[in-house]
Design an enzyme around this catalytic site. Structure first.
Site, PDB file in Angstrom:
ATOM      1  N   ASP A  16      -6.163  -6.752  -1.984  1.00 53.97           N
ATOM      2  CA  ASP A  16      -6.605  -6.563  -0.598  1.00 53.97           C
ATOM      3  C   ASP A  16      -8.071  -6.122  -0.550  1.00 53.97           C
ATOM      4  O   ASP A  16      -8.637  -5.635  -1.543  1.00 53.97           O
ATOM      5  CB  ASP A  16      -5.708  -5.495   0.063  1.00 53.97           C
ATOM      6  CG  ASP A  16      -5.535  -5.723   1.548  1.00 53.97           C
ATOM      7  OD1 ASP A  16      -6.364  -6.438   2.137  1.00 53.97           O
ATOM      8  OD2 ASP A  16      -4.577  -5.168   2.122  1.00 53.97           O
ATOM      9  N   ASP A  24      -3.064 -10.884   9.330  1.00 55.82           N
ATOM     10  CA  ASP A  24      -2.156  -9.766   9.601  1.00 55.82           C
ATOM     11  C   ASP A  24      -1.396 -10.000  10.895  1.00 55.82           C
ATOM     12  O   ASP A  24      -0.512  -9.221  11.247  1.00 55.82           O
ATOM     13  CB  ASP A  24      -2.935  -8.450   9.685  1.00 55.82           C
ATOM     14  CG  ASP A  24      -3.050  -7.790   8.318  1.00 55.82           C
ATOM     15  OD1 ASP A  24      -2.451  -8.297   7.356  1.00 55.82           O
ATOM     16  OD2 ASP A  24      -3.754  -6.765   8.213  1.00 55.82           O
ATOM     17  N   ASP A  34       0.825  -1.212   0.000  1.00 51.65           N
ATOM     18  CA  ASP A  34       0.000   0.000   0.000  1.00 51.65           C
ATOM     19  C   ASP A  34       0.864   1.268   0.000  1.00 51.65           C
ATOM     20  O   ASP A  34       1.915   1.316   0.637  1.00 51.65           O
ATOM     21  CB  ASP A  34      -0.856  -0.056   1.277  1.00 51.65           C
ATOM     22  CG  ASP A  34      -1.976   0.956   1.268  1.00 51.65           C
ATOM     23  OD1 ASP A  34      -2.060   1.747   0.326  1.00 51.65           O
ATOM     24  OD2 ASP A  34      -2.774   0.925   2.230  1.00 51.65           O
ATOM     25  N   ARG A  94     -12.055   1.540   8.181  1.00 49.62           N
ATOM     26  CA  ARG A  94     -10.676   1.945   7.895  1.00 49.62           C
ATOM     27  C   ARG A  94     -10.651   3.209   7.033  1.00 49.62           C
ATOM     28  O   ARG A  94      -9.934   3.295   6.043  1.00 49.62           O
ATOM     29  CB  ARG A  94      -9.912   0.809   7.193  1.00 49.62           C
ATOM     30  CG  ARG A  94      -8.423   0.870   7.434  1.00 49.62           C
ATOM     31  CD  ARG A  94      -7.645   0.149   6.353  1.00 49.62           C
ATOM     32  NE  ARG A  94      -6.239   0.193   6.658  1.00 49.62           N
ATOM     33  CZ  ARG A  94      -5.287  -0.132   5.815  1.00 49.62           C
ATOM     34  NH1 ARG A  94      -5.563  -0.568   4.611  1.00 49.62           N
ATOM     35  NH2 ARG A  94      -4.040  -0.059   6.172  1.00 49.62           N
ATOM     36  N   ASN A 139     -10.234  -4.310   2.728  1.00 50.02           N
ATOM     37  CA  ASN A 139     -10.046  -4.022   4.150  1.00 50.02           C
ATOM     38  C   ASN A 139     -11.283  -3.575   4.911  1.00 50.02           C
ATOM     39  O   ASN A 139     -11.172  -2.787   5.841  1.00 50.02           O
ATOM     40  CB  ASN A 139      -8.952  -2.963   4.296  1.00 50.02           C
ATOM     41  CG  ASN A 139      -7.583  -3.588   4.125  1.00 50.02           C
ATOM     42  OD1 ASN A 139      -7.258  -4.567   4.782  1.00 50.02           O
ATOM     43  ND2 ASN A 139      -6.788  -3.049   3.215  1.00 50.02           N
TER      44      ASN A 139
HETATM   45  C1  GLA Z   1      -4.148  -4.792   5.072  1.00 45.39           C
HETATM   46  C2  GLA Z   1      -3.320  -6.012   4.729  1.00 45.39           C
HETATM   47  C3  GLA Z   1      -1.880  -5.763   5.044  1.00 45.39           C
HETATM   48  C4  GLA Z   1      -1.396  -4.542   4.283  1.00 45.39           C
HETATM   49  C5  GLA Z   1      -2.276  -3.350   4.589  1.00 45.39           C
HETATM   50  C6  GLA Z   1      -1.949  -2.180   3.703  1.00 45.39           C
HETATM   51  O1  GLA Z   1      -4.184  -4.585   6.439  1.00 45.39           O
HETATM   52  O2  GLA Z   1      -3.802  -7.131   5.395  1.00 45.39           O
HETATM   53  O3  GLA Z   1      -1.100  -6.880   4.729  1.00 45.39           O
HETATM   54  O4  GLA Z   1      -1.397  -4.823   2.900  1.00 45.39           O
HETATM   55  O5  GLA Z   1      -3.652  -3.666   4.401  1.00 45.39           O
HETATM   56  O6  GLA Z   1      -2.759  -1.096   3.960  1.00 45.39           O
END
Ligand code: GLA
Length: 729
Positions: A476, A546, A365, A441, A478
């Protein structure tokens, strides 16, 4: 023959299992049996349990004693006397919801067809057999097509359902679950894989008792909290003994899986798209395809069940160049730099990574227009050259000069308020009229049910992929879905948005797969929040969590392994102390746990000591040497997740080579030493054993290793780990 249609009996056989149905005298399709192979026998007695029970209901005066409420039915609809969870509920044009399904015909198909718009098992070696059964409502022309495929070698029955509306009028589907299995037995345990962000897929086992137990997601994705894979098993089922049935939904959105005890002591299992927040309008002539469920049965405990799933996923769900191939060894910059990087910093990390044997650099990111933190820019998939300090292809070619490939992070389904895309198309966000959408988020979700949105995101991603040499994408996602409303659909069709969203995501993934066959996609959803068979069809690996602390990963990877093969679990060596838990762990343990996955690195390698760099060099070497064994071998859980030490083992299919890893979970002072038994070896063969690189002088027979075990003295304190290699002589 895997599948036979014999008068009114339909039987599917795999190597060790049988699935059987029969058309009863009332024309219902009854479920007879699913379990250990019947070798030609017919479980006809099972079909009769619906007779002679209190207060029977029937339309037909001839069959006063048969009640659909207790009959073992293969599929049933709401409104006509089955008061258990009915998989189908239809609202007809006149507002009625009464529907009674009767058998029409069963026919073999030449091959397993693809499921329109949905991921599903493929029959790449043309060895499976498929039967399609048509049921029809007794009054209106509403057809239900049940499709079953027997994968003989893997002991798998794949099952899906398609609804066709030929009633002459519009109808609304209010529930279309894929599977329904009425079991004669009643003493079951139900196993679900529960969790939360950073603690995904922890095994949870509950006795069914007299109740109904459900594992479900209503979050728009399969979620961190539940997983669309469940097991129903005998009460005495263990890793190596007992009956167990697995069900994995090939779907990444809302789902339900439930088991209920009936009034007569039988039980019903159902699984499919969650009927809450679901309705789907079908015009006359239109059809609806529900996702597939992968069923498997083992009479030899969870180990065999997991082997069946690992084999079917590797051989018949994964597609493309990377299906069975060695996966790249990644260095990802996320935990190394978070948002704070320049091309120079990335290059410095890449140089160290190349030294330790990584082959692909992944820029996570923060690389796109104005993205300095998590509060802007999602949706603007253009390179931020100012932040990077150079064009992306300059960085990629410098990394290429190191002999490394390049990968890039995207979050295609989300959008920031502070983005050009939002300013141009505020109507592309999932948001109910006149209500501000909830942030997750700091971001919103794009309306992936709208094909225009999917086209726009594909166009931006293609532009990046066409102009840069990119061979890996981290995909991803989120947040969960709230404010589920699409401006692209009329008010009376908003119940379709959840499912159409998933179809839109699959459409985008499929277009990337087809147009960029050299690009490996790794799925991610704030860690492992969408780790399911649907996503694995497009992205044969998924970031497991994570939480990269190896001690917490033990339970996460243990739970995940019940369905998903090790090669699908994204797992990296990260910094110590760990950024999430602050726990310090030895570098070898971090590496041993990452090796029970795709293996890679996610830390600032430029800050490591020379000794740690050397260790990582030899660890990478070791992983490369053993990659085929880990990727394609059989996986054994040698302990459960509550043991003092956790152990697992990989055994090559020909049993000539094996590798076991033990991690000490709780310090073992003044406690009996470990004598570890192994599994899956050739009992008649002799093995040369190497413990942490030290070859044992004596040879051990497979029987001795499996029945007596090896005394392990190389670990004692919490978070130490040890590695044992076996080579047949
Ligand atoms: C999520 C993913 C992480 C990372 C972040 C970046 O949390 O699980 O591995 O890529 O986003 O913002």
């Amino acid at each position: 023959m895997s599948v036979s249609i014999n008068e009114n009996i339909i039987t599917l056989n795999t190597k060790n299992t049988t699935y059987q149905m029969a058309v009863n005298e009332n024309g219902y399709l009854a479920h007879l049996y699913y379990g250990a192979a019947l070798n030609g026998a017919v479980a006809i007695e099972r079909g009769k349990v619906g007779y002679h029970t209190g207060l029977p209901l029937a339309y037909d005066s001839k069959s006063r004693e048969l009640s659909p409420d207790v009959c073992p039915l293969e599929y049933s609809a709401y409104g006509s006397g089955d008061f258990r969870t009915t998989p189908l509920k239809v609202c007809f044009a006149d507002g009625s919801s009464v529907c009674e399904l009767r058998f029409v015909k069963a026919e073999m198909l030449a091959s397993k067809p693809e499921l329109s718009g949905l991921p599903a098992l493929h029959d790449s070696d043309n060895k499976s057999q498929t039967v399609e059964i048509c049921l029809k409502d007794k009054i209106l022309d509403l057809r239900v097509y049940l499709m079953y495929t027997a994968f003989e070698e893997e002991d798998v029955i794949a099952r899906s359902v398609r609804i066709e509306n030929h009633t002459g009028k519009d109808i609304v589907l209010e529930s279309v679950l894929t599977t329904c299995i009425d079991n004669y037995e009643d003493e079951f345990d139900f196993i679900a894989f529960k969790g939360r962000p950073h603690f995904e897929r922890h095994l949870s086992r509950t006795s069914l008792g007299d109740l109904k137990i459900t594992s479900e997601s209503k979050r728009g994705s399969s979620s961190h909290q539940d997983n669309p894979f469940v097991i129903v098993c005998s009460k005495d089922c263990t890793e190596t003994a007992g009956d167990c049935f697995g069900s994995a939904l090939v779907y990444s959105g809302n789902f339900t899986a439930s088991m209920e005890k009936t009034q007569i002591g039988t039980s019903r299992f159902v699984m499919g798209i969650h009927p809450e927040n679901f309705s789907f309008k079908l015009k006359n002539g239109q059809s609806f395809q529900a996702p597939e469920v992968i069923h498997s049965f083992s009479s030899k405990g969870f180990e065999k069940l997991s082997h069946n799933y690992h084999n079917i996923i590797r051989n018949h769900l994964f597609r493309g160049k990377y299906a069975l191939a060695q996966r790249p060894i990644l260095i990802n910059n996320w935990e190394a730099t978070y948002f704070n990087f320049t091309a120079d910093k990335l290059l410095a990390i890449a140089k160290e990574a190349q030294r330790i044997g990584a082959d692909t650099f992944v820029l996570d990111d923060g690389w796109f227009l104005g993205r300095k933190g998590d509060n802007s820019s999602l949706g603007d998939w253009f390179v931020d050259e100012e932040k990077l300090g150079c064009p992306l292809n300059v960085l990629i070619s410098k990394i290429g000069e190191l002999g490394m490939k390049f990968g890039l992070w995207f979050e295609p389904e989300c959008i920031s308020e502070n983005s050009n895309l939002y300013r141009a198309h505020p109507e592309w966000v999932l948001q109910a009229p006149a209500r501000p959408g909830m942030l997750g988020r700091k971001q919103w979700v794009l309306d992936m049910s709208n094909p225009k949105v999917v086209d726009k995101i594909f166009e931006m991603m293609s532009n990046i992929l066409d102009n840069n040499n990119i061979e890996y994408i981290k995909w991803d996602f989120n947040r969960y879905l709230t404010d589920v409303y699409s401006t692209a659909l009329p008010a009376n069709r908003q119940g379709e948005v959840h499912h159409r969203y998933v179809l839109g995501v699959y459409n985008l993934l499929e277009r990337i797969n087809k147009n960029y066959p050299n690009v490996l996609i790794e799925g991610c959803a704030s860690g492992g929040g969408r780790f399911d068979c649907g996503m694995l069809y497009y992205s044969p690996q998924f970031w497991a969590s994570d939480n990269t602390d190896p001690m917490d990963r033990l339970a996460i990877q243990y739970g995940t392994s019940f369905c998903y093969p090790v090669i699908s679990m994204g797992s990296h060596v990260t910094a110590s102390p760990n950024h999430v838990t602050k726990r310090a762990t030895p570098i070898k343990t971090r590496s041993n746990v990452a090796m029970a996955g795709t293996f890679g690195f996610e830390l600032d390698l430029t800050t490591l000591t020379g000794a740690d760099i050397e260790t990582l060099c030899s660890e990478t070497e070791f992983y490369k040497r053993n990659s085929e064994l880990i990727r394609l071998g059989d996986y054994y859980r040698l302990t459960n997740d509550s043991s003092r030490h956790i152990a697992w083992q990989f055994v090559s299919k020909d049993k000539s080579q094996a590798l076991a890893v033990l991690v000490q979970k709780t310090t073992r002072v003044n406690y009996k030493p470990i004598i570890q038994k192994f599994r899956g070896l050739d009992s008649n063969a002799k093995y040369c054993v190497t413990i942490d690189g030290e070859k044992c002088e004596q040879l051990y027979s497979g029987t001795a290793l499996m029945e007596v075990g090896l005394g392990i003295r190389t670990i004692k304190y919490e978070s130490e780990s040890t590695r044992i290699e076996f080579q047949k002589v």
